[in-house]
Design an enzyme around this catalytic site. Structure first.
Site, PDB file in Angstrom:
ATOM      1  N   ASP A 113      -4.446 -52.767  45.922  1.00 25.35           N
ATOM      2  CA  ASP A 113      -4.058 -51.753  44.947  1.00 25.35           C
ATOM      3  C   ASP A 113      -5.273 -51.202  44.207  1.00 25.35           C
ATOM      4  OD1 ASP A 113      -1.968 -50.431  43.237  1.00 25.35           O
ATOM      5  OD2 ASP A 113      -2.920 -51.660  41.694  1.00 25.35           O
ATOM      6  N   GLU A 137      -5.479 -48.712  49.052  1.00 28.61           N
ATOM      7  CA  GLU A 137      -4.968 -47.569  48.301  1.00 28.61           C
ATOM      8  C   GLU A 137      -6.168 -46.995  47.552  1.00 28.61           C
ATOM      9  OE1 GLU A 137      -2.159 -46.223  44.593  1.00 28.61           O
ATOM     10  OE2 GLU A 137      -3.253 -48.101  44.599  1.00 28.61           O
TER      11      GLU A 137
END
EC number: 2.4.1.18
Length: 716
Positions: A398, A451
């Site tokens: 993330d 990401e």
């Protein structure tokens, strides 16, 4: 009572860094002396191996006792009186160390890949005595003690000893799996810190409680293995992203447990044709509204839905259905809850001390200090832990951009440049490379996904060529451009034709995944269906066309739960998806087209073999902006592995639309999003069409309104 030595006083006052140096059995000239610290005990007897009892002398009211052990005796037990009760117990300070010299060497280097075998709390037996070993990093603490169910949460009873590099350890006889515990840490200035959860805890209490729980990792089942190629670039990868707490709920809005989810989720996802499930973070976290992205327990699956064994059961259920299991992983930041990692030993141990480096302004969280070998070891080993112990198939990292840039979301003057004066976080870059190197080194069939929301180069390229080494990268640019295009009224789309074309200029610069993730259906953005323009018929037609456009486009696929049947509302983590919508035909149609797109994507090699290779794509119609028509050819490895994708993104039917193709003969309409089966108007090409043209073969097609068709050549 005798006057206490400075060492004994340090024991009583809870500030001794090596209680083993004073407590336990020690040879003093011609005798063996046993010193015991048992607060609140009125009498203590020593029982040697023959059963002989020796009354120890109380040398201080705080609970210090002293006595001689016969030379013949090697081991002993204790019998203590608390009020009217007599309790037999083992002395924790007679047992050998937990960490050996090699462990300490690797921990000092920051290269211990299996710290989860040593750090944390582990049920074990020492010298035939059952208990649990505890090891925690706190290099700047004056003293550390274990408190828990086994000692009345009394920080006086089990002080730990410090070993090399600031690792504290203690074996506690009688502690067992299921017991709750925390660490009681005294800072260098003598202040008592809030009780800390174990950074390496393998299980934890359900929030709002914050204690760690002793868990025996040997109880974890080994998951059913999957094919070695599950994450390969040449195979279909279609990911269903799930938030476990809101996919479905039981009566009374109760969460489903891991085991209840195992009975329904994998079967549902497999039946829709997805190849993987990606779980939003399951690491223990205190705040439901963080969706798991602010974890305090990286090594513990959240207890909201059950035990670690229950979570392992869910993973195995996914594997039994042939589904890969990816976990969202958050090594970029953590919350500053008092029981967590922040100022863990009274100093900024895990985070940067300077808030210009150590605090994330967007989320008001703390940022890991990737310049500390212990922190990097803690994080990299955590990634390996989930792959090793739970058998997951990959990790999606993330917020990578927030890690890569020192000035990420910071005002001018609000950040500290690197040693070269730049804004790149050199330590984070090295951390990410090491993470990928060690993951693929130990688990070559796993994958990692970034990401990363900027244009940072070579995210998914090999480290030896200057890349970060990820397996895949989310294509955030594709997501933003295509959603922006499809949100527009079709009458205006011809003015934004380049938004679709632009993505193909960089589509093969990385190994991309096309993400329609949870981030696109929250914070006022509306659901994917809610962003589609027009009346109800057009909204659903646009949605089906958008999904087909995605499946025809190069890149692996990802879809957040609810999108597959046209969720109307924004996602709300406090409630289940609106499954009742599937009582309506138009939502059934969306689900059906997603099922068939997944099937087509899996079965047609041209749609997946070269997802990440420009050899697999050719524009056929790129410049028909007036009609908002796009056509392209997807190519596979074999000569006739072709799939023609044509998108008509206006509500106007186009008849006699000519498209050149490489082969003469019959082309089958493999999927048409305007089929009546999906709720469309059933405009198409009667299931197949023959080529015309003698020199250059072409198809003369009818293009359905707001529709996408897939055509494949029939066998020669």
């Amino acid at each position: 009572m005798t006057e206490l030595s400075s060492e004994a006083r340090a024991i009583v006052e809870g500030r001794h860094s090596d209680p083993f140096h004073y407590l336990g059995c020690h040879r003093e000239t011609d005798r063996k002396v046993v010193r015991v610290y048992l607060p609140d005990a009125s009498e203590v007897r020593l029982i040697d191996e023959t059963g002989e009892e020796i009354i120890l002398t109380r040398i201080h009211d705080a609970g210090l006792f002293l006595g001689d052990l016969p030379d013949r005796a090697e081991r002993y037990r204790l019998r203590a009186r608390y009020g009217a009760d007599l309790v037999e117990l083992e002395d924790p300070y007679r047992f050998p160390p937990i960490l050996d010299d090699f462990d300490l060497y690797l921990l000092g280097e920051g290269t211990h890949q299996r710290i989860y075998d040593k750090l944390g709390a582990h049920p074990m037996a020492m010298e035939g005595v059952d208990g649990a070993g505890f090891v925690v990093l706190a290099p700047n603490a004056r003293a550390v003690a274990v408190v828990g169910d086994f000692n009345f949460w009394d920080r006086r009873r089990h002080p730990m000893r410090v070993r090399g590099n600031g690792y504290w350890e203690l074996f506690i006889p009688g502690a067992r799996a299921g017991d709750r515990y925390k660490f009681a840490i005294t800072a260098q200035d003598g202040s008592l810190l809030p009780l800390k959860s174990d950074p390496m805890a393998f299980a934890a209490e359900v929030r709002p409680n914050t204690a760690s729980i002793i868990f025996d990792q040997a109880r974890l089942p080994r998951p059913t293995p999957l094919a070695a190629t599950i994450n390969a670039r040449g195979v279909p990868i279609s990911i269903y992203e799930v938030h476990l707490g809101s996919w479905r709920r039981s009566d009374g809005n109760r969460w489903l447990s891991y085991r209840e989810l195992a009975e329904t989720l994998p079967d549902y996802v497999r039946e829709l044709g997805f190849t993987h499930i990606e779980l939003m973070p399951v690491n223990e976290h205190p705040f439901d509204g963080s969706w798991g992205y602010q974890p305090t327990g990286l090594y513990a699956p959240t207890s909201r839905f059950g035990s670690p064994e229950d979570f392992a059961h869910l993973i195995d259920a996914c594997h039994r259905e042939g589904l890969g299991l990816l976990l969202d992983w958050v090594p970029g930041h953590f919350p500053d809850d008092p029981h967590g990692l922040g100022r863990f030993d009274g100093t900024s141990l895990y985070e940067h001390a300077n808030p210009l480096q150590g605090r994330h302004l967007d989320w008001d969280t703390l940022i890991y200090n990737y310049g500390r070998t212990e922190v990097v070891n803690f994080l990299v080993a955590n990634a390996l832990f989930w792959l090793d112990r739970y058998g997951i198939d990959g990790l999606r990292v993330d917020a990578v951009a927030s890690m890569l840039y020192l000035d990420y979301s910071r005002p001018e003057g609000g950040w500290i440049p690197n040693k070269h004066g730049g804004r790149e976080n050199l330590e984070a870059i090295e951390f990410l490379r090491r993470f990928n190197r060690e993951v693929f080194g130990r688990f070559p069939n796993a994958t990692t996904v970034a990401e990363e929301s900027t244009a940072w180069p070579q995210v998914s390229r090999p480290i030896e060529f200057g890349g970060l080494g990820f397996g895949y990268k989310w294509n955030m640019g594709w997501m933003h451009d295509t959603l922006s295009y499809f949100e527009k009224d079709p009458i205006h789309r011809k003015h934004h034709h380049d938004q679709i074309l632009f993505g193909l200029h960089y589509a093969f610069s990385e190994n991309f995944i096309l993400p329609l993730s949870h981030d696109e259906v929250v914070h006022g953005k509306r659901s994917i269906l809610g962003r589609m323009p027009g009346d109800d018929w057009q909204r659903f037609a646009n949605l089906r066309a958008y999904y087909a456009f995605m499946f025809g486009h190069p890149g692996k696929k990802l879809m957040f739960m609810g999108a597959e049947f046209g969720q109307e509302r924004e996602w709300n983590h406090d409630h289940a998806l609106d499954w009742h919508l599937l009582d309506q035909a138009r939502h059934q149609g969306v689900q059906a087209v997603v099922r068939d797109l997944n099937k087509l994507y899996r079965e047609v090699p041209a749609l997946h073999e070269f997802d990440c290779d420009p050899a697999g794509f050719e524009w056929i119609v790129a410049n028909d902006a007036d009609h908002s028509v796009f056509a392209w050819m997807r190519k596979g490895a074999s000569g006739r592995a072709r799939c023609l994708v044509i998108a008509n993104l206006t509500p106007t039917i186009h008849r006699d639309y000519r498209v050149r193709v490489p082969f003469t003969g019959r082309w089958r309409e493999a999927l048409n999003t305007d089929s009546a089966h999906y709720g469309g108007s059933n405009v198409g090409n009667d299931g197949a069409i023959e080529t015309s043209g003698e020199i250059i073969p072409e198809l003369v097609l009818t293009l359905p309104p707001l529709g996408v068709i897939f055509l494949v050549p029939e066998a020669a």
